[in-house]
Design an enzyme around this catalytic site. Structure first.
Site, PDB file in Angstrom:
ATOM      1  N   CYS A   7       0.812  -1.224   0.000  1.00  0.00           N
ATOM      2  CA  CYS A   7       0.000   0.000   0.000  1.00  0.00           C
ATOM      3  C   CYS A   7       0.846   1.275   0.000  1.00  0.00           C
ATOM      4  O   CYS A   7       1.408   1.627  -1.022  1.00  0.00           O
ATOM      5  CB  CYS A   7      -0.954  -0.054   1.187  1.00  0.00           C
ATOM      6  N   HIS A  46      -3.342  -5.921   2.633  1.00  0.00           N
ATOM      7  CA  HIS A  46      -2.914  -6.084   4.027  1.00  0.00           C
ATOM      8  C   HIS A  46      -3.444  -7.442   4.508  1.00  0.00           C
ATOM      9  O   HIS A  46      -4.148  -8.147   3.776  1.00  0.00           O
ATOM     10  CB  HIS A  46      -3.544  -4.991   4.902  1.00  0.00           C
TER      11      HIS A  46
HETATM   12  N1  GLN Z   1      -2.255   6.621   2.817  1.00  0.00           N
HETATM   13  C1  GLN Z   1      -2.360   5.803   1.606  1.00  0.00           C
HETATM   14  C2  GLN Z   1      -3.792   5.796   1.054  1.00  0.00           C
HETATM   15  O1  GLN Z   1      -4.711   6.132   1.775  1.00  0.00           O
HETATM   16  C3  GLN Z   1      -1.907   4.379   1.909  1.00  0.00           C
HETATM   17  C4  GLN Z   1      -2.850   3.647   2.868  1.00  0.00           C
HETATM   18  C5  GLN Z   1      -2.302   2.325   3.332  1.00  0.00           C
HETATM   19  O2  GLN Z   1      -1.093   2.108   3.386  1.00  0.00           O
HETATM   20  N2  GLN Z   1      -3.212   1.382   3.734  1.00  0.00           N
HETATM   21  O3  GLN Z   1      -3.982   5.415  -0.090  1.00  0.00           O
END
Ligand code: GLN
Length: 250
Positions: free
Chosen positions: A93, A199
């Site tokens: 992510c 995740h």
């Molecule tokens: N902040 C980034 C987004 O909202 C990554 C989020 C994350 O790592 N789950 O896309």
């Protein structure tokens, strides 16, 4: 044999327990008599990218991504050299977004990325949240496709990532949103770099993918890549049950 696995920014990019990916890789090494050497580094701490076998960067909020961008920029040349030399990298992510060209956040502010991956990310109106099932791309050789042809996990991101030339997705979304909720792709592969929005943590739910990373790291070291088969029947049962449950909802 030893494999050096490094977690970059464990204090900032560890959303939803992404450090579980390090724990899974280390366990699957130990279960095979391979000694995992686990290293960590964060802001201002030096790293020898050429001296490691696997690099991991997890996910984080927009705020954390903004806090580390300058530090990450300082590492670009060494990391780019190591990646071109075949360093195995897993990005989740936010970590995935930061190796792309840029991430334009919901407030319109743009965080520059390293530009190592030909991808770019723009925050959408809606967050993309939920469970995900991905049909793995056949070209991801090394995965024990006799057992697993999918990846499962969950996603929670506002960023919508688009892929340019020279990179390919990890696969097609069978359930969930994936990279951008539009083109049907999830994740990215470039050389031995794998980025994904999944995740979970990812690797305990997808042991075949963990083993692919280990095989690639051993290949790069010129070691015998015939990893001892582990008893993954519990992971396999949980994985298949999740796929079955979610695809019934599709
Ligand atoms: N902040 C980034 C987004 O909202 C990554 C989020 C994350 O790592 N789950 O896309």
């Amino acid at each position: 044999m030893k494999l050096t696995i490094c977690h970059l920014y464990p204090d900032l990019l560890d959303l939803y327990g992404d450090r579980g990916n390090i724990i899974a890789l280390a366990a699957r090494c130990r279960w095979r008599g391979i000694e995992p050497v686990i290293k960590q580094a964060s802001l201002g701490e030096d790293l020898d990218f050429m001296g490691m076998d696997i690099l991991f960067i997890g996910g984080g909020s927009d705020r954390e991504q903004g806090l580390l961008v300058q530090d990450l920029m300082r590492r670009e040349n060494e990391l780019r050299t190591a990646i071109e030399n075949g360093l195995v990298v897993l990005l989740i992510c936010g970590g995935y977004q930061m190796l792309g060209k840029y991430y334009q956040m919901a407030n319109g502010e743009r965080i520059n990325g390293l530009g190592i991956l030909d991808v770019w990310t723009i925050a959408g109106v809606e967050r993309l949240i939920g469970n995900v099932v991905v049909q793995l791309d056949e070209r991801l050789s090394g995965i024990d496709s006799s057992k697993f042809k999918t990846l499962v996990g969950f996603e929670n991101h506002s960023g919508q990532t688009h892929l340019g030339e020279g990179v390919s997705p990890l696969g097609n979304v069978l359930f969930g949103h994936g990279n951008n909720g539009g083109d049907g792709g999830e994740g990215v592969r470039y050389l031995n770099v794998f980025g994904t929005y999944l995740h979970g943590p990812l690797l305990p739910k997808n042991p075949h993918f963990a083993d692919l990373l280990l095989e690639l790291a051993m290949q790069r070291r010129g070691a015998d890549t015939c990893l001892l088969k582990l008893d993954d029947h519990l992971e396999e049962a949980a994985h298949k049950a999740m796929v079955k449950r979610l695809l019934k909802q599709a």
